[in-house]
Design an enzyme around this catalytic site. Structure first.
Site, PDB file in Angstrom:
ATOM      1  N   ARG A  15       0.843  -1.201   0.000  1.00 42.66           N
ATOM      2  CA  ARG A  15       0.000   0.000   0.000  1.00 42.66           C
ATOM      3  C   ARG A  15       0.884   1.260   0.000  1.00 42.66           C
ATOM      4  NH1 ARG A  15      -5.241  -1.269   1.903  1.00 42.66           N
ATOM      5  NH2 ARG A  15      -5.794  -3.337   1.145  1.00 42.66           N
ATOM      6  N   LYS A  71      -2.899  -7.401   2.119  1.00 44.97           N
ATOM      7  CA  LYS A  71      -2.246  -6.099   2.002  1.00 44.97           C
ATOM      8  C   LYS A  71      -0.921  -6.095   2.753  1.00 44.97           C
ATOM      9  CE  LYS A  71      -5.239  -4.461   5.726  1.00 44.97           C
ATOM     10  NZ  LYS A  71      -6.358  -3.560   6.052  1.00 44.97           N
ATOM     11  N   LYS A  84       2.044  -3.265   4.290  1.00 49.18           N
ATOM     12  CA  LYS A  84       2.218  -1.848   4.600  1.00 49.18           C
ATOM     13  C   LYS A  84       3.652  -1.551   5.010  1.00 49.18           C
ATOM     14  CE  LYS A  84      -2.628  -1.224   5.878  1.00 49.18           C
ATOM     15  NZ  LYS A  84      -3.590  -0.790   6.916  1.00 49.18           N
ATOM     16  N   CYS A 124     -12.033   6.739  11.818  1.00 50.13           N
ATOM     17  CA  CYS A 124     -12.171   6.277  10.434  1.00 50.13           C
ATOM     18  C   CYS A 124     -13.485   6.802   9.855  1.00 50.13           C
ATOM     19  CB  CYS A 124     -12.132   4.749  10.396  1.00 50.13           C
ATOM     20  SG  CYS A 124     -13.621   3.967  11.075  1.00 50.13           S
ATOM     21  N   CYS A 150     -18.662   2.962   4.433  1.00 52.94           N
ATOM     22  CA  CYS A 150     -17.806   1.787   4.585  1.00 52.94           C
ATOM     23  C   CYS A 150     -18.660   0.541   4.828  1.00 52.94           C
ATOM     24  CB  CYS A 150     -16.820   1.969   5.731  1.00 52.94           C
ATOM     25  SG  CYS A 150     -15.751   0.520   5.970  1.00 52.94           S
ATOM     26  N   CYS A 207      -8.524   0.880  11.116  1.00 50.99           N
ATOM     27  CA  CYS A 207      -7.975   1.837  10.152  1.00 50.99           C
ATOM     28  C   CYS A 207      -7.467   3.119  10.809  1.00 50.99           C
ATOM     29  CB  CYS A 207      -9.026   2.165   9.093  1.00 50.99           C
ATOM     30  SG  CYS A 207      -9.382   0.772   7.999  1.00 50.99           S
TER      31      CYS A 207
END
Length: 593
Positions: free
Chosen positions: A152, A236, A238, A459, A465, A508
């Site tokens: 990401r 993912k 990071k 978030c 979402c 998040c």
């Protein structure tokens, strides 16, 4: 579909004879991220299929629906979130103005700074998705790999200090590593720009070379994706690059953290390497958990790309591709142990790893207010509540920032705390910037911002979402006001601590590192986490499984009273909770009532 082997290495034994997750099959059949997105984009529908949605993420977009507009019996209000890839948070002026314009033309008239230093646009319709992405790319932007099972956005401290070489190195290597790990498929340009490949900045030769140089199995040969292979990453990934002492980027929450190490003359020598951080978890699934990154090794600057590839390859080839809830690097390191992980990374690296070097204590910084950047110019950190840039009532932040960028052609760096830094400001321009902001209701003096608000994050959650089970961004302003009233009433008027809130357990806004974390657990209810540190160097722990928002005062007031009565000199709220422990807190609360 058979066992996945992205290289000639054997897949982990635990994965043999077990069926990979559905997403693995979608990646394999996607023709390197083309289908079914390319075909379905041509269809006159309001949304993509579930299969296409999974591949669309790699292109930087999530399909969402506005739950505020749901009507029983009618189709969902489908719309798309679009996220930028902006290494180190860098947004050139022309890109900023383009995103500002796209927010009005195709979005919901707001821009949201993410906690990974990118921008998100919300409310884009499927029919406008291609125009929005093309507009960003043509203005030196990109959304490629902002989502999906790939690396990401690479983070770095946002402060543009020109007289502190370590900060410049961090920004430089964040960009280089972003380039190194960028998907190489042509699908992005084929779909969104009709095959026109626009390159905003040329890659460094050493980055190009590193992408093809094979260590001991780190590269997938004869494949359009030499680092990722056909199936990309299990989940993912990071990365951040920072400097000793600067924890503005929440280094312990990253899959891979590189710390710039310089000599006595501030010349780059190498990097300390952390790995295995991550916060996402699932309620009532004890096998999922938040985890802090571990120190792994030190590498010289000449080996930095090889160590990045070695860590990525280890996760690529041994990460869990069966259970996506257990697929992040943190679980691989937890299952193996740091020593086994380090040994496997060493195999891909091709030589012995050097021990980790000593570092100073980490401190959180937000860089708000006016600062000298070290070359005669200034930068200004602007607080953006919950990262939402909009015009609402007397606060016309979107208009103010647009005017400043238009008039002075200033670049921006987005911060990991979803604020923005205007930089390269000439001394003679300071008054112009100040006047525009004040005229539009924007506070520039950090001391005038309520400290609870200053250090809080939330978030987006509802209504867009799809994972949110309750409110976050829309709820936290009122909850912070109530916490402030509580503190004022018990004589803690000047007290503040790090509060973070999410609408679901995925983390998040990084609530599990907060001194006080609220994690959505049911409609209007939150799990409460206590005991993180003010500088995000210690995990919080779950104190209460479900707190309805109506009960915040009755549940938190006795804890704050205990804190006031029993804290040590200058002790923070998070440090206090960690020191005394939950048994002592619960005992005091029961007596207080």
């Amino acid at each position: 579909m058979t066992d996945i082997k992205t290289t000639d290495q054997s897949a982990p034994s635990r994965n043999k004879n077990r069926k990979p997750s559905k997403v693995e099959g979608l990646k394999e059949r996607s023709n390197f991220l083309r289908e079914p997105v390319a075909s379905e984009l041509l269809q006159e529908t309001t949304h993509f299929s579930e299969d296409a949605v999974q591949i669309l993420k790699f292109h930087g977009s999530y399909q969402q629906d506005n739950r505020d507009n749901r009507v029983k019996g009618q189709e969902k209000d489908y719309q798309f979130m679009l996220r930028t890839t902006s290494p180190g948070g860098f947004i050139p002026p022309q890109l900023y103005l383009t995103i500002d314009k796209l927010a009005d033309e195709y979005g919901n008239h707001t821009m949201r700074v993410t906690t990974r230093q990118g921008f998100q646009l919300h409310g884009i319709l499927k029919k406008n998705l291609k125009a929005a992405i093309a507009g960003m790319v043509k203005s030196m932007g990109s959304t490629l790999s902002a989502c999906g099972d790939v690396n990401r956005n690479v983070m770095a401290p946002p402060a543009p200090f020109k007289n502190r070489p370590e900060y410049q190195y961090a920004i430089e290597y964040a960009k280089n590593i972003s380039d190194l790990l960028k998907p190489q498929t042509g699908a992005y340009y084929d779909i969104w720009l009709d095959g026109e490949k626009i390159i905003s900045a040329e890659e460094k030769p050493e980055v190009k070379a590193a992408r093809q140089t094979n260590g001991k199995g780190s590269i997938v040969h004869d494949n359009p994706e030499p680092i990722y292979g056909t199936h990309y990453m299990p989940r993912k990934f990071k990365v951040c690059v920072t400097v000793p002492g600067d924890n503005s980027i929440d280094l312990y929450t990253q899959d891979l953290t590189l710390v710039v190490m310089t000599d006595n003359e501030s010349k780059l020598e190498g990097f300390n390497v952390f790995a295995g951080g991550g916060l996402g978890k699932t309620h009532n699934k004890e096998e999922t958990f938040a985890r802090m990154a571990d120190p792994i090794c030190y590498v010289t600057k000449d080996d930095v790309y090889e160590i990045v590839k070695a860590v990525v390859a280890t996760q690529r080839d041994y990460g869990n591709r069966i259970d996506r809830r257990h697929a992040r690097l943190k679980y691989l390191i937890h299952d193996w142990g740091v020593d086994k992980f380090r040994s496997k990374v060493e195999e891909y690296f091709g030589k012995s790893l050097t021990p980790f070097k000593e570092l100073p204590e980490w401190k959180y910084q937000d860089f708000l207010g006016w600062h000298e950047q070290g070359d005669g110019k200034l930068f200004l950190g602007v607080s953006i509540e919950n990262g939402r840039i909009k015009d609402e009532g007397p606060l016309q932040l979107k208009t103010a920032l647009r005017k400043i960028v238009q008039q002075l052609n200033l670049p921006i760096r987005l911060t990991p705390h979803h604020n923005a830094i205007l930089f390269d400001i000439e001394l003679k321009e300071k008054q112009v910037v100040q006047e525009i902001l004040e005229r539009h209701g924007v506070v520039t003096e950090p001391s005038k911002i309520d400290s609870l608000v200053r250090y809080a994050m939330a978030c987006p959650a509802m209504p867009t979402c799809g994972l949110a089970v309750t409110e976050s961004e829309r709820a936290i302003p009122g909850i912070l006001e109530r916490i402030r009233s509580l503190l004022d009433n018990i004589g803690l008027e000047n007290e503040h601590f790090v509060v973070r809130m999410t609408g679901c357990p995925n983390g998040c806004a990084r609530p599990y590192m907060a001194e006080l974390g609220f994690v959505g657990s049911a409609p209007e209810s939150y799990q409460v986490w206590l005991g993180g540190s003010p500088h995000q160097t210690r995990l919080a722990l779950p104190y209460m499984e479900r707190l309805h928002h109506n009960d915040i005062e009755t549940q938190l007031e006795p804890i704050f009273v205990f804190f006031k009565q029993s804290r040590q000199t200058e002790e923070s709220f998070g440090d206090f909770c960690a020191r005394v422990g939950f048994n002592a807190i619960s005992e005091f609360v029961s007596r207080w009532r």
